[in-house]
Design an enzyme around this catalytic site. Structure first.
Site, PDB file in Angstrom:
ATOM      1  CB  ALA A  74     -15.793   0.695  -0.523  1.00 29.54           C
ATOM      2  CG  ASP A  77       0.508   3.215  -6.314  1.00 27.49           C
ATOM      3  OD1 ASP A  77       0.702   3.970  -5.350  1.00 27.49           O
ATOM      4  OD2 ASP A  77      -0.611   3.322  -7.129  1.00 27.49           O
ATOM      5  CG  ASP A 114      -6.169   2.133  -7.832  1.00 25.31           C
ATOM      6  OD1 ASP A 114      -5.656   1.334  -7.252  1.00 25.31           O
ATOM      7  OD2 ASP A 114      -6.603   3.271  -7.107  1.00 25.31           O
ATOM      8  CB  SER A 132     -10.087   0.959  -7.509  1.00 26.63           C
ATOM      9  OG  SER A 132      -9.528   1.500  -8.367  1.00 26.63           O
ATOM     10  CB  SER A 133     -15.827   3.090  -7.599  1.00 28.55           C
ATOM     11  OG  SER A 133     -15.522   4.271  -6.669  1.00 28.55           O
ATOM     12  CE1 TYR A 187      -3.183   7.686  -2.124  1.00 26.38           C
ATOM     13  CE2 TYR A 187      -2.285   9.397  -3.330  1.00 26.38           C
ATOM     14  CZ  TYR A 187      -2.612   7.990  -3.498  1.00 26.38           C
ATOM     15  OH  TYR A 187      -2.141   7.199  -4.186  1.00 26.38           O
ATOM     16  CD  GLU A 203      -2.886  -0.570   0.024  1.00 27.46           C
ATOM     17  OE1 GLU A 203      -3.231  -0.289  -0.983  1.00 27.46           O
ATOM     18  OE2 GLU A 203      -3.576  -1.663   0.483  1.00 27.46           O
TER      19      GLU A 203
END
Ligand code: GLA
Length: 368
Positions: free
Chosen positions: A103, A19, A152, A106-107, A202, A16
């Protein structure tokens, strides 16, 4: 002619926040998708979703950002494609989704990759997967405001059924690893804490990592181009100059990369127990050193630790909400969820939501 695109969400087994630091990740796609049905139109363009959002516009009028957050996914995609082909055809797009949003599965990337894929076909723009990844990343950086990495999008475009992707984000070298989980399942538990990566921390982590890299290169007279290349010895040499917070961030990245490498090896050799242990360790690193967890995620991981049917659990994705991922015996799932859901509700006034994640194929396209 209609174009049907099925764009999946992604799960990350381990790795996590590595990337965007040129490190290792280990994701797979999941069997929940955003479905987009495109058709060319002569006049206006419109997009309808089953979430009640809809918008209409003329594609060849110039649009900037919208105040309506989700419209920026569409406008951003259109604007990025216009950089490649200045005149685009109007279109309709009907969107239906089984993939929960917010959630941490990765929508956003599933939506943007789906939009790019559909609109590029309608407009005869030939794009390979790496171009789609770059475009999609531009949309999320410029229009959504999240400075995310490529995990993603890469997963959505390249995933294979029942396989995990051991991916080196520095050079995109991949190794597909069969996920032989036997009697175990990947269970996601959605905390229902709606994260907002842009407004939370983030982007701050992204800049802290850049700052750490600069300091390490200065102290060690090195030319590392990302944090994942930094050797352990140089990390310790830079400890004082980094200060407590940046040292924590940089050492988390070092340790998480080690864990991903070991995990790939364990999963290749069906050593699920050993892999599960690394999931718990990854969570501790995310909680204490990278500091991207939250009390709801921590609660769910603690409960998982107490359960004999669970080999490992950790928070997944950007953090500050979203899901935990649990490696759990299929026969223990119901009892585990039943045993924690009331306590979770009474503690946080939120309902948790279990999602069984079956590793599935990447984006699919059909012309009808
Ligand atoms: C989000 C980003 C990814 C990655 C994860 C954390 O999902 O979109 O690029 O950084 O967070 O691993």
């Amino acid at each position: 002619m209609k174009i049907h695109i099925k764009s999946p969400g992604r799960v990350n087994l381990i790795g996590e926040h590595t990337d965007y630091n040129g490190g290792y990740v280990f994701p797979c796609a999941l069997d929940l998708t955003i479905d987009l049905l495109f058709e060319k139109k002569s006049k206006e363009s419109y997009v309808n979703t089953d979430l009640g959002y809809s918008m209409s516009f003329d594609i060849n009028t110039a649009y900037k950002k919208s105040n309506n957050h989700w419209e920026n996914y569409v406008l951003g995609t259109v604007n990025e494609l216009k950089q490649i082909k200045s005149k685009l055809s109007n279109f309709s797009c009907i969107i239906k989704s089984t993939l929960p949003s917010g959630a941490g599965i990765s929508s956003s990337s599933a939506l943007v990759c789906g939009l790019i894929k559909g609109l590029s076909i309608i407009n005869n723009i030939d794009l390979d997967n790496s171009e789609i990844i770059n475009l999609s990343r531009n949309v999320e950086h410029k229009y959504i405001g999240v400075l995310g990495g490529i995990m993603d999008q890469f997963t959505i475009l390249n995933a294979k059924k029942n396989m995990g992707i051991f991916l080196d984000c520095e050079n995109l070298k991949t190794k597909y690893i069969n996920l032989n989980l036997g009697e175990y399942k990947l269970l996601l538990i959605d905390t229902n804490v709606k994260h907002n990566l842009a407004s939370t921390e983030y982007n701050k982590r992204v800049s802290e990592c850049k700052q750490s890299l600069k300091i390490i290169n200065r102290v060690c007279n090195s030319i590392y181009s990302n944090l994942s290349q930094v050797k352990e010895i140089d990390l310790s040499l830079s400890k004082n100059k980094l200060g407590q917070t940046l040292y924590k961030r940089a050492s988390y990245i070092f340790n998480e990369n080690q864990r991903v490498m070991k995990s790939a090896n364990f999963l290749e050799n069906n050593k699920l127990k050993e892999f599960g242990q690394l999931m718990f360790e990854s969570h501790l690193g995310l909680k204490n050193d990278y500091q991207v967890s939250c009390k709801e995620l921590d609660f769910l991981v603690e409960k998982a630790k107490e359960n004999d049917g669970i080999l490992g659990a950790r928070m997944m994705g950007g953090g500050f909400g979203g899901c935990t991922i649990n490696l759990i015996k299929e026969s223990s799932i119901n009892k585990f969820i039943e045993g924690i859901k009331e306590e979770y509700f009474s503690k946080f006034a939120l309902a948790l939501k279990p999602i069984i994640a079956n590793p599935d194929i990447g984006i699919q396209m059909k012309i009808i």
